[in-house]
Design a protein around this motif. Structure first.
Motif, PDB file in Angstrom:
ATOM      1  N   ARG A 101     -42.523   8.524   9.793  1.00  0.00           N
ATOM      2  CA  ARG A 101     -43.452   7.937   8.823  1.00  0.00           C
ATOM      3  C   ARG A 101     -43.256   8.528   7.430  1.00  0.00           C
ATOM      4  O   ARG A 101     -42.892   9.689   7.287  1.00  0.00           O
ATOM      5  N   GLU A 102     -43.537   7.729   6.423  1.00  0.00           N
ATOM      6  CA  GLU A 102     -43.353   8.136   5.026  1.00  0.00           C
ATOM      7  C   GLU A 102     -44.116   9.424   4.701  1.00  0.00           C
ATOM      8  O   GLU A 102     -43.575  10.316   4.046  1.00  0.00           O
ATOM      9  N   ALA A 103     -45.357   9.532   5.139  1.00  0.00           N
ATOM     10  CA  ALA A 103     -46.152  10.736   4.864  1.00  0.00           C
ATOM     11  C   ALA A 103     -45.518  11.970   5.490  1.00  0.00           C
ATOM     12  O   ALA A 103     -45.503  13.053   4.891  1.00  0.00           O
ATOM     13  N   ASP A 104     -44.978  11.813   6.690  1.00  0.00           N
ATOM     14  CA  ASP A 104     -44.328  12.932   7.367  1.00  0.00           C
ATOM     15  C   ASP A 104     -42.992  13.283   6.723  1.00  0.00           C
ATOM     16  O   ASP A 104     -42.571  14.438   6.755  1.00  0.00           O
ATOM     17  N   ARG A 105     -42.336  12.302   6.122  1.00  0.00           N
ATOM     18  CA  ARG A 105     -41.088  12.577   5.399  1.00  0.00           C
ATOM     19  C   ARG A 105     -41.355  13.547   4.252  1.00  0.00           C
ATOM     20  O   ARG A 105     -40.627  14.513   4.059  1.00  0.00           O
ATOM     21  N   GLY A 106     -42.410  13.265   3.497  1.00  0.00           N
ATOM     22  CA  GLY A 106     -42.775  14.153   2.394  1.00  0.00           C
ATOM     23  C   GLY A 106     -43.086  15.557   2.878  1.00  0.00           C
ATOM     24  O   GLY A 106     -42.703  16.549   2.250  1.00  0.00           O
ATOM     25  N   ARG A 107     -43.763  15.633   3.993  1.00  0.00           N
ATOM     26  CA  ARG A 107     -44.094  16.931   4.599  1.00  0.00           C
ATOM     27  C   ARG A 107     -42.829  17.689   4.976  1.00  0.00           C
ATOM     28  O   ARG A 107     -42.722  18.895   4.732  1.00  0.00           O
ATOM     29  N   LEU A 108     -41.853  16.986   5.567  1.00  0.00           N
ATOM     30  CA  LEU A 108     -40.598  17.632   5.952  1.00  0.00           C
ATOM     31  C   LEU A 108     -39.821  18.123   4.729  1.00  0.00           C
ATOM     32  O   LEU A 108     -39.275  19.230   4.738  1.00  0.00           O
ATOM     33  N   VAL A 109     -39.769  17.307   3.698  1.00  0.00           N
ATOM     34  CA  VAL A 109     -39.055  17.692   2.479  1.00  0.00           C
ATOM     35  C   VAL A 109     -39.700  18.930   1.871  1.00  0.00           C
ATOM     36  O   VAL A 109     -39.012  19.879   1.470  1.00  0.00           O
ATOM     37  N   GLN A 110     -41.016  18.941   1.806  1.00  0.00           N
ATOM     38  CA  GLN A 110     -41.734  20.093   1.247  1.00  0.00           C
ATOM     39  C   GLN A 110     -41.496  21.344   2.091  1.00  0.00           C
ATOM     40  O   GLN A 110     -41.233  22.424   1.555  1.00  0.00           O
ATOM     41  N   LEU A 111     -41.555  21.204   3.398  1.00  0.00           N
ATOM     42  CA  LEU A 111     -41.304  22.326   4.294  1.00  0.00           C
ATOM     43  C   LEU A 111     -39.858  22.812   4.135  1.00  0.00           C
ATOM     44  O   LEU A 111     -39.590  24.019   4.113  1.00  0.00           O
ATOM     45  N   GLY A 112     -38.935  21.860   3.999  1.00  0.00           N
ATOM     46  CA  GLY A 112     -37.536  22.218   3.796  1.00  0.00           C
ATOM     47  C   GLY A 112     -37.336  23.038   2.532  1.00  0.00           C
ATOM     48  O   GLY A 112     -36.577  24.017   2.529  1.00  0.00           O
ATOM     49  N   GLN A 114     -39.479  24.982   1.175  1.00  0.00           N
ATOM     50  CA  GLN A 114     -40.059  26.298   1.437  1.00  0.00           C
ATOM     51  C   GLN A 114     -39.076  27.200   2.197  1.00  0.00           C
ATOM     52  O   GLN A 114     -39.023  28.402   1.952  1.00  0.00           O
ATOM     53  N   TYR A 115     -38.299  26.607   3.100  1.00  0.00           N
ATOM     54  CA  TYR A 115     -37.377  27.384   3.943  1.00  0.00           C
ATOM     55  C   TYR A 115     -35.908  27.242   3.513  1.00  0.00           C
ATOM     56  O   TYR A 115     -35.015  27.606   4.263  1.00  0.00           O
TER      57      TYR A 115
END
Length: 130
Positions: A101-112, A114-115
């Motif tokens: 999902r689009e919202a989860d894509r943003g979450r993954l990019v942000q988490l990426g 961070q790490y």
């Protein structure tokens, strides 16, 4: 290691680029994966992504020994697997399907970010899995 002239891509390279990722980001993704494969960390492809072939990776000088292609999980979804891979700190890149999902894509990019792990989204092509 095989070195090919990028200015004159072979038919196999063109097919890979057009079928693996959309045309707008394909060369950028492959260039970035080449750079990321030089790091000590892994590049993880989720099970929902088509498995890249050795000759396809070699055409872009991506170190094949750094690639992990996950097997399908019977207990976890693609999103949770991607999150775990990023948070482990062992991945320089995670390649996931656009089915997320689009919202989860943003979450993954942000988490990426961070790490220090790049996240790529590709069309899932389950028929190409081995």
């Amino acid at each position: 290691m095989i070195h090919l002239n990028r200015s004159l891509p072979s038919l196999a390279q063109e097919h890979f680029v057009s079928s693996f990722v959309n045309a707008n980001t394909s060369l950028n993704m492959m260039t970035r994966l080449e750079r990321l494969s030089q790091k000590q960390q892994w590049i993880l492809f989720t099970a929902e992504c088509r498995r890249p072939r050795v000759n396809e990776l070699a055409a872009y000088r991506i170190r094949c020994e750094k690639i992990i292609h996950m097997k399908p999980s019977q207990s976890r979804d693609e999103l949770s697997i991607a999150i775990q891979a990023i948070e482990s700190g062992n991945a320089s890149a995670v390649v996931v399907s656009k089915a997320i999902r689009e919202a989860d894509r943003g979450r993954l990019v942000q988490l990426g970010r961070q790490y220090q792990c790049e996240v790529f989204f590709v069309d899932s092509q389950s028929s190409a899995l081995h």
